[in-house]
Design a protein around this motif. Structure first.
Motif, PDB file in Angstrom:
ATOM      1  N   ASP A 113      20.157  13.378  -9.260  1.00  5.92           N
ATOM      2  CA  ASP A 113      20.540  11.983  -9.038  1.00  5.92           C
ATOM      3  C   ASP A 113      20.071  11.549  -7.652  1.00  5.92           C
ATOM      4  OD1 ASP A 113      21.775  12.133 -11.475  1.00  5.92           O
ATOM      5  OD2 ASP A 113      23.800  11.733 -10.729  1.00  5.92           O
ATOM      6  N   SER A 207      20.450  11.468 -15.821  1.00  6.66           N
ATOM      7  CA  SER A 207      20.762  11.387 -17.248  1.00  6.66           C
ATOM      8  C   SER A 207      20.191  10.124 -17.881  1.00  6.66           C
ATOM      9  CB  SER A 207      22.280  11.432 -17.465  1.00  6.66           C
ATOM     10  OG  SER A 207      22.910  10.350 -16.790  1.00  6.66           O
ATOM     11  N   ALA A 208      19.822   9.138 -17.055  1.00  7.43           N
ATOM     12  CA  ALA A 208      19.239   7.885 -17.555  1.00  7.43           C
ATOM     13  C   ALA A 208      17.789   7.745 -17.091  1.00  7.43           C
ATOM     14  CB  ALA A 208      20.066   6.699 -17.062  1.00  7.43           C
ATOM     15  N   LYS A 209      17.130   8.867 -16.861  1.00  9.75           N
ATOM     16  CA  LYS A 209      15.779   8.881 -16.281  1.00  9.75           C
ATOM     17  C   LYS A 209      14.781   8.069 -17.106  1.00  9.75           C
ATOM     18  CE  LYS A 209      14.850  13.431 -18.361  1.00  9.75           C
ATOM     19  NZ  LYS A 209      16.233  13.586 -18.905  1.00  9.75           N
ATOM     20  N   GLN A 219      17.556   6.638 -12.975  1.00  9.17           N
ATOM     21  CA  GLN A 219      17.705   5.190 -13.060  1.00  9.17           C
ATOM     22  C   GLN A 219      19.169   4.795 -12.940  1.00  9.17           C
ATOM     23  OE1 GLN A 219      15.939   1.835 -16.028  1.00  9.17           O
ATOM     24  NE2 GLN A 219      17.202   3.357 -17.023  1.00  9.17           N
ATOM     25  N   VAL A 221      22.624   2.839 -13.817  1.00  4.52           N
ATOM     26  CA  VAL A 221      23.292   2.612 -15.097  1.00  4.52           C
ATOM     27  C   VAL A 221      24.177   1.372 -14.999  1.00  4.52           C
ATOM     28  CG1 VAL A 221      24.948   3.546 -16.751  1.00  4.52           C
ATOM     29  CG2 VAL A 221      23.268   5.058 -15.681  1.00  4.52           C
ATOM     30  N   ASP A 253      18.772  -4.042 -17.653  1.00  3.39           N
ATOM     31  CA  ASP A 253      19.026  -2.677 -17.218  1.00  3.39           C
ATOM     32  C   ASP A 253      19.392  -2.615 -15.733  1.00  3.39           C
ATOM     33  OD1 ASP A 253      16.656  -3.356 -16.074  1.00  3.39           O
ATOM     34  OD2 ASP A 253      15.513  -1.655 -16.847  1.00  3.39           O
TER      35      ASP A 253
END
Length: 403
Positions: A113, A207-209, A219, A221, A253
């Motif tokens: 992260d 986890s949102a790469k 990225q 969230v 987003d």
């Protein structure tokens, strides 16, 4: 009036008036990879060095490359330091002051992260200088430049503080159990809108790469849950549910989607990536129509409406011989004229704006603060150039407020 009197009287005047400060430009790095909008300013005083720097007529170039020597300060309305970057001494123009600035660095964690971590330098009203304060993850300065709303390092925060800029002490902590992530003062300084989040809006999650130029990067969230509208005098407030607009429209987003006050302070608004580009809300969170006076005010241009509502600061309007931005009619959307300047940041008064101007090398990231005027092509630098590097102390982002 001598310099000491100018400093004293200007600071006194500044203390007695109010209007909004904003989340500064660095915030936009996380909002829409650049959501232009900082806030209005207010001028004040400076030191003998500040006055001297302007009065001696240091050779300065406007966006067209011409030598522009700023007039000596005669009324305390312009305080410039074209030799300082980052600024050490107060700068401002008209009804506006730079109440502080921030720099941001990316902290990479073991779990991949990233956290975008700011360090603030805030105006000391007593000395007229900017002093480092690294306690906060978020700062917005109230009109008058005497008080700031602050959030502690860990976001979302469980409380918001009202910081006295003169003493550096938090005079009141206001609980926000829903999780504070951002804040904005109303134009008259009597209200504070605190935007709440379930996750840190300045954190990028592995986890949102996503794929960025063939390289995977974490990225942000979207996690906005609502807002708390606080009465500043009493410290009381009420939370209202208002999820990120992705939940309603199925798109977007952006991790940081802070709410802002309308120009007249009667509504709140948030930026959108589709027309009308701003969604307005009543103070209970219900949708309302865009006010007619703000129909064509861009959510991505910091300066917004002029103080009298006659003009709206517009987007970048092309290179040509001079780097320019548009001035538009806020009701019809028609472009009225152009002013030199790459990005319009804050109105100094009804006709003058503070903007980012670029140097003669044409590097769009090699910028300094300049003062421009509607109907004129003259440019007056008021700060030194900031570094073109994306991060570091040289890449400072101003915080403006009115006095």
């Amino acid at each position: 009036m001598n310099v000491e009197e100018l400093v004293r009287d200007s600071l006194k005047e500044m203390a007695g008036r109010t209007q909004p400060a904003s989340a500064n430009l660095a915030d936009r790095v996380f909002v829409l990879r650049r959501r232009r909008r900082t806030r209005r300013i207010a001028v004040v005083a400076a030191s003998a060095a500040a006055v001297a720097a302007v009065a001696v007529g240091v050779p300065l170039l406007d966006a067209g490359g011409r030598d522009v020597r700023p007039a000596a300060v005669s009324d305390g309305r312009v305080v410039a330091h074209p030799d300082q970057s980052p600024p050490r001494d107060l700068i401002g123009a008209g009804d506006t002051v730079m109440a502080g600035y921030r720099t941001v660095k990316t902290v990479k964690l073991a779990n991949k992260d990233w956290i975008y971590t700011p360090t603030y330098r805030l105006l000391d009203p007593g000395s007229g200088t900017y002093k480092k304060d690294d306690r906060w993850s978020f700062v917005t300065v109230a009109p008058g430049a005497r008080t700031a709303a602050v959030l502690e390092r860990e976001l979302p925060a469980t409380r918001v503080g009202l910081l006295d800029l003169a003493s550096g002490e938090v005079k009141r902590w206001i609980p926000v159990p829903q999780g504070a992530g951002g804040a904005a003062f109303s134009p008259d300084g009597t209200k504070l809108a605190v935007t709440t989040y379930a996750k840190n809006p300045d954190r990028a999650f592995w986890s949102a790469k996503v794929d960025v130029n063939n390289k995977m990067e974490p990225q942000g969230v979207p996690s906005r849950t609502g807002f708390t509208l606080i009465d500043v005098a009493s410290g009381t407030g009420q939370w209202h549910k208002l999820p990120f607009w992705k939940d309603k429209y199925g798109m977007g987003d952006n991790a940081r989607t802070d709410l802002e006050f309308s120009h007249d302070g009667k509504y709140l608004w948030e930026p959108m990536s589709q027309k009308p580009f701003r969604q307005y809300h009543a103070f209970d969170g219900t949708d309302v129509r865009t006010p007619a006076a703000e129909k064509y005010v861009s959510p991505y241009v910091d300066a917004g409406l002029s103080p009298d509502g006659k003009y709206a600061a517009g987007d970048f309007a092309g290179h040509g011989k001079v780097i320019a931005s548009a001035i538009v009619d806020p009701v019809t959307g028609k472009m009225i004229t152009k002013v030199p300047g790459q990005q319009l940041l804050a109105w100094a008064d009804g006709k003058r704006l503070i903007a980012w101007g670029i140097g003669g090398d044409g590097n769009e990231f090699h910028q300094r603060l300049v003062l421009v005027t509607v109907g004129s092509d003259k440019v007056q630098p008021i700060s030194g150039f900031r570094s073109p590097k994306f991060e570091g102390a040289g890449r400072w982002e101003p915080l403006f407020t009115t006095r």
